[in-house]
Write a protein that holds these residues in place. Structure first.
Motif, PDB file in Angstrom:
ATOM      1  N   ARG A 138     -65.000 -18.240 -18.927  1.00  0.00           N
ATOM      2  CA  ARG A 138     -65.186 -19.236 -17.867  1.00  0.00           C
ATOM      3  C   ARG A 138     -63.924 -20.039 -17.619  1.00  0.00           C
ATOM      4  O   ARG A 138     -63.732 -20.582 -16.524  1.00  0.00           O
ATOM      5  CB  ARG A 138     -66.351 -20.177 -18.217  1.00  0.00           C
ATOM      6  N   ARG A 139     -63.060 -20.080 -18.609  1.00  0.00           N
ATOM      7  CA  ARG A 139     -61.769 -20.762 -18.446  1.00  0.00           C
ATOM      8  C   ARG A 139     -60.714 -19.843 -17.867  1.00  0.00           C
ATOM      9  O   ARG A 139     -59.540 -20.201 -17.771  1.00  0.00           O
ATOM     10  CB  ARG A 139     -61.315 -21.294 -19.812  1.00  0.00           C
ATOM     11  N   GLY A 140     -61.111 -18.625 -17.472  1.00  0.00           N
ATOM     12  CA  GLY A 140     -60.192 -17.703 -16.822  1.00  0.00           C
ATOM     13  C   GLY A 140     -59.410 -16.808 -17.753  1.00  0.00           C
ATOM     14  O   GLY A 140     -58.455 -16.149 -17.327  1.00  0.00           O
ATOM     15  N   LEU A 141     -59.795 -16.748 -19.022  1.00  0.00           N
ATOM     16  CA  LEU A 141     -59.072 -15.947 -19.999  1.00  0.00           C
ATOM     17  C   LEU A 141     -59.691 -14.560 -20.147  1.00  0.00           C
ATOM     18  O   LEU A 141     -60.890 -14.370 -19.950  1.00  0.00           O
ATOM     19  CB  LEU A 141     -59.083 -16.644 -21.361  1.00  0.00           C
ATOM     20  N   ASP A 142     -58.860 -13.587 -20.499  1.00  0.00           N
ATOM     21  CA  ASP A 142     -59.355 -12.299 -20.957  1.00  0.00           C
ATOM     22  C   ASP A 142     -59.840 -12.472 -22.390  1.00  0.00           C
ATOM     23  O   ASP A 142     -59.184 -13.165 -23.189  1.00  0.00           O
ATOM     24  CB  ASP A 142     -58.239 -11.244 -20.948  1.00  0.00           C
ATOM     25  N   VAL A 143     -60.958 -11.848 -22.753  1.00  0.00           N
ATOM     26  CA  VAL A 143     -61.471 -11.981 -24.115  1.00  0.00           C
ATOM     27  C   VAL A 143     -61.847 -10.630 -24.685  1.00  0.00           C
ATOM     28  O   VAL A 143     -62.124  -9.676 -23.961  1.00  0.00           O
ATOM     29  CB  VAL A 143     -62.697 -12.930 -24.176  1.00  0.00           C
ATOM     30  N   TYR A 144     -61.851 -10.579 -26.002  1.00  0.00           N
ATOM     31  CA  TYR A 144     -62.218  -9.356 -26.722  1.00  0.00           C
ATOM     32  C   TYR A 144     -62.899  -9.768 -28.022  1.00  0.00           C
ATOM     33  O   TYR A 144     -62.390 -10.617 -28.756  1.00  0.00           O
ATOM     34  CB  TYR A 144     -60.968  -8.527 -27.023  1.00  0.00           C
ATOM     35  N   VAL A 145     -64.064  -9.189 -28.288  1.00  0.00           N
ATOM     36  CA  VAL A 145     -64.810  -9.488 -29.509  1.00  0.00           C
ATOM     37  C   VAL A 145     -64.843  -8.239 -30.374  1.00  0.00           C
ATOM     38  O   VAL A 145     -65.240  -7.162 -29.917  1.00  0.00           O
ATOM     39  CB  VAL A 145     -66.250  -9.940 -29.182  1.00  0.00           C
ATOM     40  N   SER A 146     -64.448  -8.383 -31.638  1.00  0.00           N
ATOM     41  CA  SER A 146     -64.385  -7.246 -32.557  1.00  0.00           C
ATOM     42  C   SER A 146     -65.162  -7.551 -33.828  1.00  0.00           C
ATOM     43  O   SER A 146     -65.008  -8.621 -34.417  1.00  0.00           O
ATOM     44  CB  SER A 146     -62.920  -6.948 -32.918  1.00  0.00           C
ATOM     45  N   GLY A 147     -66.005  -6.612 -34.249  1.00  0.00           N
ATOM     46  CA  GLY A 147     -66.702  -6.754 -35.513  1.00  0.00           C
ATOM     47  C   GLY A 147     -65.761  -6.523 -36.679  1.00  0.00           C
ATOM     48  O   GLY A 147     -64.846  -5.705 -36.607  1.00  0.00           O
ATOM     49  N   VAL A 148     -65.971  -7.256 -37.773  1.00  0.00           N
ATOM     50  CA  VAL A 148     -65.103  -7.208 -38.942  1.00  0.00           C
ATOM     51  C   VAL A 148     -65.928  -6.794 -40.154  1.00  0.00           C
ATOM     52  O   VAL A 148     -66.997  -7.349 -40.410  1.00  0.00           O
ATOM     53  CB  VAL A 148     -64.439  -8.582 -39.192  1.00  0.00           C
ATOM     54  N   THR A 149     -65.430  -5.818 -40.916  1.00  0.00           N
ATOM     55  CA  THR A 149     -66.198  -5.294 -42.050  1.00  0.00           C
ATOM     56  C   THR A 149     -65.783  -5.872 -43.392  1.00  0.00           C
ATOM     57  O   THR A 149     -66.524  -5.777 -44.365  1.00  0.00           O
ATOM     58  CB  THR A 149     -66.072  -3.768 -42.120  1.00  0.00           C
ATOM     59  N   ALA A 150     -64.584  -6.435 -43.491  1.00  0.00           N
ATOM     60  CA  ALA A 150     -64.099  -6.984 -44.760  1.00  0.00           C
ATOM     61  C   ALA A 150     -63.953  -8.493 -44.647  1.00  0.00           C
ATOM     62  O   ALA A 150     -63.898  -9.040 -43.550  1.00  0.00           O
ATOM     63  CB  ALA A 150     -62.771  -6.347 -45.153  1.00  0.00           C
ATOM     64  N   TYR A 151     -63.850  -9.139 -45.795  1.00  0.00           N
ATOM     65  CA  TYR A 151     -63.869 -10.604 -45.825  1.00  0.00           C
ATOM     66  C   TYR A 151     -62.847 -11.091 -46.841  1.00  0.00           C
ATOM     67  O   TYR A 151     -62.806 -10.605 -47.969  1.00  0.00           O
ATOM     68  CB  TYR A 151     -65.269 -11.062 -46.218  1.00  0.00           C
ATOM     69  N   SER A 152     -62.042 -12.047 -46.444  1.00  0.00           N
ATOM     70  CA  SER A 152     -61.008 -12.544 -47.345  1.00  0.00           C
ATOM     71  C   SER A 152     -60.840 -14.043 -47.208  1.00  0.00           C
ATOM     72  O   SER A 152     -60.840 -14.579 -46.103  1.00  0.00           O
ATOM     73  CB  SER A 152     -59.669 -11.851 -47.050  1.00  0.00           C
ATOM     74  N   THR A 153     -60.692 -14.710 -48.326  1.00  0.00           N
ATOM     75  CA  THR A 153     -60.344 -16.129 -48.344  1.00  0.00           C
ATOM     76  C   THR A 153     -58.921 -16.319 -48.867  1.00  0.00           C
ATOM     77  O   THR A 153     -58.550 -17.405 -49.295  1.00  0.00           O
ATOM     78  CB  THR A 153     -61.325 -16.926 -49.227  1.00  0.00           C
ATOM     79  N   LEU A 154     -58.145 -15.233 -48.844  1.00  0.00           N
ATOM     80  CA  LEU A 154     -56.743 -15.256 -49.293  1.00  0.00           C
ATOM     81  C   LEU A 154     -56.612 -15.677 -50.752  1.00  0.00           C
ATOM     82  O   LEU A 154     -55.593 -16.225 -51.164  1.00  0.00           O
ATOM     83  CB  LEU A 154     -55.901 -16.178 -48.408  1.00  0.00           C
ATOM     84  N   PRO A 293     -64.523  -2.175 -22.022  1.00  0.00           N
ATOM     85  CA  PRO A 293     -63.510  -2.820 -21.172  1.00  0.00           C
ATOM     86  C   PRO A 293     -62.177  -3.025 -21.894  1.00  0.00           C
ATOM     87  O   PRO A 293     -62.144  -3.337 -23.087  1.00  0.00           O
ATOM     88  CB  PRO A 293     -64.161  -4.161 -20.810  1.00  0.00           C
ATOM     89  N   ILE A 294     -61.103  -2.844 -21.163  1.00  0.00           N
ATOM     90  CA  ILE A 294     -59.750  -3.067 -21.684  1.00  0.00           C
ATOM     91  C   ILE A 294     -59.152  -4.251 -20.938  1.00  0.00           C
ATOM     92  O   ILE A 294     -59.253  -4.353 -19.712  1.00  0.00           O
ATOM     93  CB  ILE A 294     -58.864  -1.819 -21.495  1.00  0.00           C
ATOM     94  N   ASN A 295     -58.531  -5.155 -21.678  1.00  0.00           N
ATOM     95  CA  ASN A 295     -57.877  -6.300 -21.052  1.00  0.00           C
ATOM     96  C   ASN A 295     -56.724  -6.765 -21.938  1.00  0.00           C
ATOM     97  O   ASN A 295     -56.420  -6.150 -22.964  1.00  0.00           O
ATOM     98  CB  ASN A 295     -58.882  -7.430 -20.786  1.00  0.00           C
ATOM     99  N   ASN A 296     -56.083  -7.854 -21.531  1.00  0.00           N
ATOM    100  CA  ASN A 296     -54.922  -8.348 -22.274  1.00  0.00           C
ATOM    101  C   ASN A 296     -55.270  -8.742 -23.702  1.00  0.00           C
ATOM    102  O   ASN A 296     -54.486  -8.522 -24.630  1.00  0.00           O
ATOM    103  CB  ASN A 296     -54.316  -9.558 -21.555  1.00  0.00           C
ATOM    104  N   ALA A 297     -56.437  -9.345 -23.892  1.00  0.00           N
ATOM    105  CA  ALA A 297     -56.827  -9.782 -25.231  1.00  0.00           C
ATOM    106  C   ALA A 297     -57.007  -8.585 -26.162  1.00  0.00           C
ATOM    107  O   ALA A 297     -56.619  -8.631 -27.339  1.00  0.00           O
ATOM    108  CB  ALA A 297     -58.121 -10.586 -25.161  1.00  0.00           C
TER     109      ALA A 297
END
Length: 352
Positions: A138-154, A293-297
């Protein structure tokens, strides 16, 4: 994208962030983290428990051997991370939301205490990730959502193996464990491209070494074939990024720029189909990426993980595959100003 969601836990909540949205975001991060940490079960005890399902016991036995290899052979941290297990009961542990301007390949970044600035926001809930993406759109940005399988707290907490990490073969498990432990070894605030490429280089060299050590020649051939296809894929993305950078840097009108952007994505899909059907002999493992969909993000998210990997692997070779020397050399480069870090990595002629 399979990679890491950086935890923003109690320290972040205590940092005095203003705004209801921010507090809500940090609260879901802490809630999701606490839920996972509370569900951890010791891998050794699960292996020895006769009630543990046979298939899970086999996976955990392999994961335990991989974890020992990481410390003994790759000089990765010898701590309690990936020595416990959690069945999270869903397909992804977190969801990463990436964003970029309509006519720019530079990702939007979000900055957090301790962990610095990163080009995504992570959510434990898919619904929350989708809602965040919609707001950014809604703010005019390209967006991309990706599922993540691993988890790290560094390394701030004892990160567990997750059911999402065990869904595939042992090579996949090894690559994830090596990658995430590499983040614990070296992490530079505010330089995600450097951090991810370093972790991918450890993942790649380490997985090759592990496959050779276990005598898995067939697995090594499959892994190298996958790596080659991955390099081909990144080359396609790089070519499109170059085309778009010329478009976005030109004096075109927004309408002309949007049309040129769509045309560049059409060419990308065409090149992929040619690559898939000819050089890859019909391998369709990347179809889902191109069918959505493919976009800049999406291009920006892909670039974070791939652009500097060849330079890191070259440095690893310059260090004769000696991990302590390699890490020491990477640390010296990491200590340089951000503006000269990438060039120093690219131009390194010795392991020093």
């Amino acid at each position: 994208m399979k990679r890491v969601f950086r935890l923003l836990a109690a320290l972040v909540l205590a940092s005095g962030v203003a705004g209801c949205t921010s507090i809500s975001y940090y609260a879901q991060s802490l809630e999701g983290h606490v839920e996972i940490m509370a569900a951890r079960r010791n891998v050794g005890k699960l292996i020895g428990d006769p009630s543990t399902p046979k298939a899970l016991r086999a996976k955990l036995t392999s994961a335990a051997a991989i974890r020992r290899f990481a410390t003994d052979e790759l000089a990765l941290p010898d701590n309690s991370s990936y020595r416990s297990y959690v069945d999270i009961g869903r397909d992804n542990v977190t969801y990463a939301v990436f964003a970029a301007p309509q006519f720019s390949l530079a990702p939007v970044t979000w900055c957090f205490p301790v962990f610095g600035c990163v080009p995504y926001r992570g959510y434990f809930s898919r619904k929350s990730a989708i809602e965040s993406a919609a707001e950014l759109q809604r703010r005019g940005l390209d967006v991309y959502v990706s599922g993540v399988t691993a988890y790290s707290t560094l390394g701030w907490f004892s990160d567990p193996l997750l059911s999402t990490m065990l869904r595939h073969d042992d090579t996949y498990i090894a690559s994830l464990v090596f990658h995430e432990l590499a983040h614990q070894k070296i992490y530079v605030n505010n330089d995600s491209a450097f951090n991810e490429a370093f972790a991918v280089s450890v993942e790649t060299s380490g997985t090759r070494k592990w496959l050779r050590a276990t005598g898995n020649r067939a697995g090594l051939r499959r892994y190298e074939a996958n790596r080659k296809r991955g390099a081909d894929f990144l080359a396609l993305i790089a070519k499109t990024r170059e085309e778009l950078q010329q478009v976005y840097g030109s004096p075109r009108s927004p309408e002309q720029m949007a049309a040129a952007k769509d045309a560049a994505f059409d060419r990308l899909r065409m090149r992929y189909r040619q690559l898939r059907d000819k050089r890859w002999a019909g391998y369709r493992g990347y179809d889902a990426w191109f069918d959505s969909p493919i976009n800049n993000a999406k291009l920006a998210a892909t670039a974070v993980y791939g652009e500097q990997v060849p330079a890191f692997l070259r440095l690893y070779d310059l260090c004769s595959g000696d991990y302590p020397r390699f890490y020491a050399s990477v640390r010296r480069i990491a200590a340089l100003p951000a503006t000269s870090r990438a060039e120093a990595l690219k131009s390194a002629a010795t392991c020093n």
